[in-house]
Design a protein around this motif. Sequence first.
Motif: not given
Length: 79
Positions: A25-26, A32-35, A50-52
Amino acid sequence: MRLDKFLKVSRLIKRRTVANEACDAGRVTLNDRPAKASAEVKPGDIIEIGFGTKAVRAEVLSVKETVRKEEAEQMYRYL
């Protein structure tokens, strides 16, 4: 070690399938890069989840295949 497995072993995320879904879900970044879930994690890497509305940043201190519950917090430190 794979990112999804590290998140599960370190107990930042409870289950590996949930870690996989968060990566897809990104919501997880590595340095600092989407993994992707298959990204390799090594000591010194910075993981952000990211949690909410909250975001958790942690630095990887060690990578171990199996860890007891009490020792899991020694694998990372919050930033």
